[in-house]
Design a protein around this motif. Structure first.
Motif, PDB file in Angstrom:
ATOM      1  N   ARG A 141      48.422  56.934  20.520  1.00  0.00           N
ATOM      2  CA  ARG A 141      48.019  57.272  21.890  1.00  0.00           C
ATOM      3  C   ARG A 141      48.276  56.095  22.819  1.00  0.00           C
ATOM      4  NH1 ARG A 141      43.416  60.419  19.735  1.00  0.00           N
ATOM      5  NH2 ARG A 141      42.527  58.400  19.273  1.00  0.00           N
ATOM      6  N   GLY A 142      48.490  56.395  24.057  1.00  0.00           N
ATOM      7  CA  GLY A 142      48.606  55.361  25.086  1.00  0.00           C
ATOM      8  C   GLY A 142      50.041  54.984  25.380  1.00  0.00           C
ATOM      9  N   ARG A 143      50.197  54.266  26.472  1.00  0.00           N
ATOM     10  CA  ARG A 143      51.534  53.876  26.906  1.00  0.00           C
ATOM     11  C   ARG A 143      51.917  52.548  26.252  1.00  0.00           C
ATOM     12  NH1 ARG A 143      54.995  55.009  31.248  1.00  0.00           N
ATOM     13  NH2 ARG A 143      56.366  53.239  31.613  1.00  0.00           N
ATOM     14  N   VAL A 144      52.993  52.554  25.487  1.00  0.00           N
ATOM     15  CA  VAL A 144      53.414  51.340  24.782  1.00  0.00           C
ATOM     16  C   VAL A 144      53.973  50.346  25.793  1.00  0.00           C
ATOM     17  CG1 VAL A 144      54.997  50.390  23.067  1.00  0.00           C
ATOM     18  CG2 VAL A 144      53.898  52.597  22.659  1.00  0.00           C
ATOM     19  N   GLU A 145      53.423  49.143  25.775  1.00  0.00           N
ATOM     20  CA  GLU A 145      53.909  48.120  26.714  1.00  0.00           C
ATOM     21  C   GLU A 145      54.685  47.018  26.013  1.00  0.00           C
ATOM     22  OE1 GLU A 145      50.388  46.897  28.828  1.00  0.00           O
ATOM     23  OE2 GLU A 145      50.815  48.340  30.434  1.00  0.00           O
TER      24      GLU A 145
ATOM     25  N   ASP B  64      59.815  58.443  21.232  1.00  0.00           N
ATOM     26  CA  ASP B  64      60.046  58.698  22.658  1.00  0.00           C
ATOM     27  C   ASP B  64      59.084  57.879  23.525  1.00  0.00           C
ATOM     28  OD1 ASP B  64      58.043  60.256  21.545  1.00  0.00           O
ATOM     29  OD2 ASP B  64      58.377  61.972  22.855  1.00  0.00           O
ATOM     30  N   ARG B  65      57.807  57.835  23.088  1.00  0.00           N
ATOM     31  CA  ARG B  65      56.834  57.063  23.873  1.00  0.00           C
ATOM     32  C   ARG B  65      57.169  55.581  23.859  1.00  0.00           C
ATOM     33  NH1 ARG B  65      51.696  59.739  21.253  1.00  0.00           N
ATOM     34  NH2 ARG B  65      53.229  61.120  20.326  1.00  0.00           N
TER      35      ARG B  65
ATOM     36  N   VAL C   3      49.339  48.753  23.680  1.00  0.00           N
ATOM     37  CA  VAL C   3      49.355  49.877  24.618  1.00  0.00           C
ATOM     38  C   VAL C   3      48.530  49.475  25.826  1.00  0.00           C
ATOM     39  CG1 VAL C   3      49.652  51.627  22.812  1.00  0.00           C
ATOM     40  CG2 VAL C   3      47.373  51.070  23.604  1.00  0.00           C
ATOM     41  N   ARG C   4      48.842  50.119  26.941  1.00  0.00           N
ATOM     42  CA  ARG C   4      48.179  49.746  28.196  1.00  0.00           C
ATOM     43  C   ARG C   4      46.657  49.720  28.034  1.00  0.00           C
ATOM     44  NH1 ARG C   4      50.237  52.599  33.424  1.00  0.00           N
ATOM     45  NH2 ARG C   4      51.890  51.103  33.063  1.00  0.00           N
TER      46      ARG C   4
ATOM     47  N   ARG D 232      60.360  55.036  26.093  1.00  0.00           N
ATOM     48  CA  ARG D 232      60.012  55.156  27.505  1.00  0.00           C
ATOM     49  C   ARG D 232      59.224  53.929  27.955  1.00  0.00           C
ATOM     50  NH1 ARG D 232      57.506  59.868  27.058  1.00  0.00           N
ATOM     51  NH2 ARG D 232      59.454  60.974  26.730  1.00  0.00           N
ATOM     52  N   GLY D 233      58.219  53.574  27.141  1.00  0.00           N
ATOM     53  CA  GLY D 233      57.348  52.456  27.501  1.00  0.00           C
ATOM     54  C   GLY D 233      58.107  51.153  27.660  1.00  0.00           C
TER      55      GLY D 233
END
Ligand code: GDP
Length: 322
Positions: free
Chosen positions: A170-174, A248-249, A152-153, A252-253
């Motif tokens: 939590r956090g944006r999956v990269e 979804d995260r 994650v970011r 999207r990520g």
């Protein structure tokens, strides 16, 4: 049966499965055709070691559900389990972040000791399934370990359970990576089951972390490709959102559209039937344009009966006569 005649071959159904979503579907499928006909290939890339024990969350969820002992509230773990061992372990290890019940511990102890004796994971899995009176053939995707890492970011790559449970997704999956694939081989019995099945179903599971690790094996992907005409997938996205979990995260990520269409694109040329919920019916045409036969039905498996209805619809779409 007359001498010399071979027994009529019973058509089998193979499924690719993750955890809770898949297990609910498999219970419904078993209500339709019986467990004896099912070959279930299960993701093991989210396995983890806790307290020196090998924990296989997806395998156990499938086995506990088909063995009718799963906790109905969570979908994972054993019904009415207690947590005394976990509490006692806190003295040595600090506060636990992964829930393991006392009865559940018995499974992990048995598995770990058998693995230490040199048994293969597939062998131990069959033993565990039989102790829970599961009649479906439940198989790990591989006997060798493969491990999912999530980045994650702003953080270093984390093992999957740390991401999902400890840090609550939590956090944006990269990035999503699977470690160990080079040294791992798809379970030959799993590949054979996919090839020989009269119907193949990708259960409603997370495509990026439950199904993708299985498709990373060339042999599994090729088997699915060759079974495409008799294969179906059920969308885990309903009304534009996952029924549960961080799919979804993740989508999207990683730049995938968060919709049934985004999932369908991941399964192109692998299945011919793509099943979506009534809530997503407006995508049916676009799914047909991707080359699938779209099937629109109720896909929320609130009860075993609803899961059985969904399974029946999927089998009908595949012209599975049984
Ligand atoms: P786990 O259940 O978190 O261990 O992992 P899975 O890989 O099995 O995937 C969970 C996925 O299944 C999520 O993306 C959910 O959206 C999906 N899911 C769970 N329950 C249902 C359901 O009743 N219907 C459908 N269509 N999808 C579901």
């Amino acid at each position: 049966m007359a001498h010399g005649q071979s027994a009529p071959k019973i058509a089998r159904i193979a499924a690719l499965a993750g955890g809770v979503g898949a297990a609910k579907f498999l219970r419904g499928l078993a209500l339709c055709v019986g467990q004896q006909r099912l070959d279930v290939v299960v993701n093991t890339a989210d396995d983890e070691e806790f307290y020196g024990l090998r924990v296989c969350p997806d395998l156990d969820t499938v086995i506990y559900t088909l063995g009718a002992v799963a906790n109905p509230r969570t979908g994972w773990g054993i019904a009415r389990d207690t947590f005394a061992t976990l509490g006692a372990l806190a003295r040595f290890y600090g506060r636990p972040w992964f829930a393991l019940g006392d009865r559940d511990f018995a499974t992990h102890l048995f598995r770990t000791s058998r693995l230490r004796e040199g048994a293969a994971l597939s062998e131990v899995t069959a033993e565990i399934a039989s102790k829970f009176a599961v009649r479906a053939r439940v198989m790990p995707m591989s006997d060798e370990p493969v491990r999912t890492f999530i980045t994650v970011r702003g953080s270093a790559p984390m093992p999957f359970q740390e991401y999902l449970v400890r840090s609550r997704a939590r956090g944006r999956v990269e990035r999503i990576e699977f470690h160990g694939l080079k040294r791992a081989r798809a379970l030959p019995a799993a590949v054979a089951a996919l090839k020989n099945a009269a119907a193949v179903i990708i259960a409603p599971s997370n495509p990026l972390v439950s199904v993708a690790p299985m498709l990373e094996f060339g042999a599994i992907k090729a088997a699915l490709r060759s079974a495409c005409e008799r294969a179906a997938a059920i969308s885990p996205i309903v009304a534009g959102r996952p029924v549960k979990g961080p799919l979804d995260r993740m989508m999207r990520g990683l730049g995938h559209e968060v919709s049934v269409l985004g999932v369908a694109r991941l399964y192109r040329k692998l299945v011919s039937v793509f099943v979506i919920d009534h809530a997503d019916r407006r995508y049916a045409q676009a799914i047909a344009e991707l080359g699938f036969k779209p099937v629109v039905t109720d896909t929320i498996m609130r009860t075993p009966l609803r899961a059985a209805r969904l399974a029946e619809t999927v089998l009908r779409a595949l012209n599975f006569g049984g």
